[in-house]
Design a protein around this motif. Structure first.
Motif, PDB file in Angstrom:
ATOM      1  N   MET A   1     -17.015   7.416  14.505  1.00  0.00           N
ATOM      2  CA  MET A   1     -16.881   6.403  13.471  1.00  0.00           C
ATOM      3  C   MET A   1     -15.530   5.710  13.610  1.00  0.00           C
ATOM      4  SD  MET A   1     -17.168   6.975   9.422  1.00  0.00           S
ATOM      5  CE  MET A   1     -16.019   6.087   8.430  1.00  0.00           C
ATOM      6  N   THR A   2     -15.533   4.394  13.545  1.00  0.00           N
ATOM      7  CA  THR A   2     -14.279   3.654  13.642  1.00  0.00           C
ATOM      8  C   THR A   2     -13.645   3.518  12.258  1.00  0.00           C
ATOM      9  OG1 THR A   2     -15.419   1.545  13.386  1.00  0.00           O
ATOM     10  CG2 THR A   2     -15.058   2.322  15.641  1.00  0.00           C
ATOM     11  N   ALA A   3     -12.343   3.435  12.251  1.00  0.00           N
ATOM     12  CA  ALA A   3     -11.624   3.284  10.994  1.00  0.00           C
ATOM     13  C   ALA A   3     -11.912   1.907  10.401  1.00  0.00           C
ATOM     14  CB  ALA A   3     -10.133   3.453  11.247  1.00  0.00           C
ATOM     15  N   PRO A   4     -11.884   1.788   9.079  1.00  0.00           N
ATOM     16  CA  PRO A   4     -12.138   0.484   8.457  1.00  0.00           C
ATOM     17  C   PRO A   4     -11.004  -0.490   8.754  1.00  0.00           C
ATOM     18  CG  PRO A   4     -11.530   2.122   6.801  1.00  0.00           C
ATOM     19  CD  PRO A   4     -11.651   2.848   8.112  1.00  0.00           C
ATOM     20  N   LEU A   5     -11.338  -1.766   8.675  1.00  0.00           N
ATOM     21  CA  LEU A   5     -10.329  -2.808   8.875  1.00  0.00           C
ATOM     22  C   LEU A   5      -9.252  -2.707   7.813  1.00  0.00           C
ATOM     23  CD1 LEU A   5     -12.423  -6.015   9.642  1.00  0.00           C
ATOM     24  CD2 LEU A   5     -10.881  -4.823  11.185  1.00  0.00           C
ATOM     25  N   GLN A   6      -8.044  -3.118   8.188  1.00  0.00           N
ATOM     26  CA  GLN A   6      -6.943  -3.211   7.233  1.00  0.00           C
ATOM     27  C   GLN A   6      -6.046  -4.360   7.658  1.00  0.00           C
ATOM     28  OE1 GLN A   6      -4.062  -0.021   7.276  1.00  0.00           O
ATOM     29  NE2 GLN A   6      -4.210   0.257   9.492  1.00  0.00           N
ATOM     30  N   ILE A   7      -5.326  -4.902   6.688  1.00  0.00           N
ATOM     31  CA  ILE A   7      -4.350  -5.958   6.959  1.00  0.00           C
ATOM     32  C   ILE A   7      -2.983  -5.426   6.579  1.00  0.00           C
ATOM     33  CG2 ILE A   7      -3.577  -8.297   6.388  1.00  0.00           C
ATOM     34  CD1 ILE A   7      -6.507  -8.908   5.568  1.00  0.00           C
ATOM     35  N   LEU A   8      -2.026  -5.515   7.518  1.00  0.00           N
ATOM     36  CA  LEU A   8      -0.636  -5.137   7.252  1.00  0.00           C
ATOM     37  C   LEU A   8       0.191  -6.403   7.297  1.00  0.00           C
ATOM     38  CD1 LEU A   8      -0.332  -1.957   9.529  1.00  0.00           C
ATOM     39  CD2 LEU A   8      -0.905  -2.071   7.089  1.00  0.00           C
ATOM     40  N   VAL A   9       1.010  -6.617   6.278  1.00  0.00           N
ATOM     41  CA  VAL A   9       1.770  -7.861   6.155  1.00  0.00           C
ATOM     42  C   VAL A   9       3.265  -7.583   6.206  1.00  0.00           C
ATOM     43  CG1 VAL A   9       2.171  -9.916   4.735  1.00  0.00           C
ATOM     44  CG2 VAL A   9      -0.083  -8.808   4.711  1.00  0.00           C
ATOM     45  N   ASP A  10       3.933  -8.216   7.158  1.00  0.00           N
ATOM     46  CA  ASP A  10       5.397  -8.230   7.240  1.00  0.00           C
ATOM     47  C   ASP A  10       5.819  -9.236   6.169  1.00  0.00           C
ATOM     48  OD1 ASP A  10       8.046  -8.096   8.020  1.00  0.00           O
ATOM     49  OD2 ASP A  10       7.731  -9.139   9.929  1.00  0.00           O
ATOM     50  N   ALA A  11       6.095  -8.733   4.969  1.00  0.00           N
ATOM     51  CA  ALA A  11       6.053  -9.582   3.777  1.00  0.00           C
ATOM     52  C   ALA A  11       7.345 -10.258   3.353  1.00  0.00           C
ATOM     53  CB  ALA A  11       5.535  -8.763   2.600  1.00  0.00           C
ATOM     54  N   ASP A  12       8.497  -9.820   3.818  1.00  0.00           N
ATOM     55  CA  ASP A  12       9.739 -10.354   3.254  1.00  0.00           C
ATOM     56  C   ASP A  12       9.824 -11.876   3.278  1.00  0.00           C
ATOM     57  OD1 ASP A  12      10.973  -7.986   2.310  1.00  0.00           O
ATOM     58  OD2 ASP A  12      11.450  -7.444   4.370  1.00  0.00           O
ATOM     59  N   ALA A  67      -0.267   0.287  13.256  1.00  0.00           N
ATOM     60  CA  ALA A  67      -1.118  -0.738  13.865  1.00  0.00           C
ATOM     61  C   ALA A  67      -2.073  -0.106  14.867  1.00  0.00           C
ATOM     62  CB  ALA A  67      -0.255  -1.785  14.561  1.00  0.00           C
ATOM     63  N   GLY A  68      -3.285  -0.618  14.895  1.00  0.00           N
ATOM     64  CA  GLY A  68      -4.278  -0.140  15.841  1.00  0.00           C
ATOM     65  C   GLY A  68      -5.417  -1.137  15.936  1.00  0.00           C
ATOM     66  N   SER A  69      -6.471  -0.751  16.597  1.00  0.00           N
ATOM     67  CA  SER A  69      -7.572  -1.690  16.846  1.00  0.00           C
ATOM     68  C   SER A  69      -8.288  -2.132  15.572  1.00  0.00           C
ATOM     69  CB  SER A  69      -8.583  -1.068  17.813  1.00  0.00           C
ATOM     70  OG  SER A  69      -9.114   0.113  17.251  1.00  0.00           O
ATOM     71  N   ASN A  70      -8.108  -1.399  14.484  1.00  0.00           N
ATOM     72  CA  ASN A  70      -8.728  -1.746  13.210  1.00  0.00           C
ATOM     73  C   ASN A  70      -7.783  -2.552  12.309  1.00  0.00           C
ATOM     74  OD1 ASN A  70      -6.943   0.460  12.844  1.00  0.00           O
ATOM     75  ND2 ASN A  70      -7.954   0.973  10.920  1.00  0.00           N
ATOM     76  N   THR A  71      -6.673  -3.025  12.866  1.00  0.00           N
ATOM     77  CA  THR A  71      -5.609  -3.621  12.065  1.00  0.00           C
ATOM     78  C   THR A  71      -5.386  -5.088  12.406  1.00  0.00           C
ATOM     79  OG1 THR A  71      -4.498  -1.479  12.178  1.00  0.00           O
ATOM     80  CG2 THR A  71      -3.197  -3.312  11.349  1.00  0.00           C
ATOM     81  N   VAL A  72      -5.207  -5.883  11.347  1.00  0.00           N
ATOM     82  CA  VAL A  72      -4.726  -7.249  11.501  1.00  0.00           C
ATOM     83  C   VAL A  72      -3.308  -7.247  10.942  1.00  0.00           C
ATOM     84  CG1 VAL A  72      -4.990  -9.657  10.780  1.00  0.00           C
ATOM     85  CG2 VAL A  72      -7.021  -8.272  11.282  1.00  0.00           C
ATOM     86  N   VAL A  73      -2.355  -7.679  11.763  1.00  0.00           N
ATOM     87  CA  VAL A  73      -0.960  -7.750  11.332  1.00  0.00           C
ATOM     88  C   VAL A  73      -0.601  -9.217  11.135  1.00  0.00           C
ATOM     89  CG1 VAL A  73       1.435  -7.288  11.989  1.00  0.00           C
ATOM     90  CG2 VAL A  73      -0.349  -5.605  12.513  1.00  0.00           C
TER      91      VAL A  73
END
Length: 151
Positions: A1-12, A67-73
């Protein structure tokens, strides 16, 4: 099973946080806002805040480690984009332009040249001002990327 998508934001200094929330809610993708200090976020179960130390590159390190294949940065930081691409993540700049494995080398080289020029005392302009078109391009690009990754 692949991990669910996630979004990580460099927010400053991210100018498109509201757009990220809008797309994330529509696509039901969790978002983590990563910053060195408190940033107000919507009270929503898909949105989380991670406050890191104010150490040099603390936010970048936190994002790159997750970060990984399930991640949008989402970042404008070229060196962070490179680290995340190497980890298999998809990376999008706030103006909607993707960082890719084929474009990141040129971006790093340009960054180094500009840093050398600034260090030499040359007066060079910064990035172009953020425009309405950039915001629109970002919205579209993030939505398309999440649709593609969800397949």
């Amino acid at each position: 099973m692949t991990a669910p998508l996630q979004i990580l934001v460099d927010a400053d200094a991210c100018p498109v946080k509201d757009e990220i929330y809008k797309v994330a809610w529509r696509r039901a993708v969790p978002v983590t806002i990563v910053a060195n200090s408190f940033i107000r976020i919507p009270d929503h179960p898909l949105i989380a805040r991670e406050i890191v130390s104010d150490g040099f590159d603390a936010a970048d390190d936190w994002i790159a480690e997750r970060a990984g294949s399930n991640t949008v940065v989402i970042t404008a930081d070229i060196l962070l984009a490179d680290r995340c691409l190497k980890a298999g993540a998809s990376v999008l700049a706030p103006n909607g332009k993707p960082f890719t494995t084929s474009s990141i080398g040129a971006a790093i080289a340009t960054r180094a040249i500009m840093a050398d020029l600034r260090a030499g005392g040359d007066q060079i302009g910064g990035p172009p001002p953020f425009r309405k078109e950039d915001r629109s391009r970002f919205l579209s690009a993030l939505d398309e990327l999440l649709v593609r990754l969800a397949r």
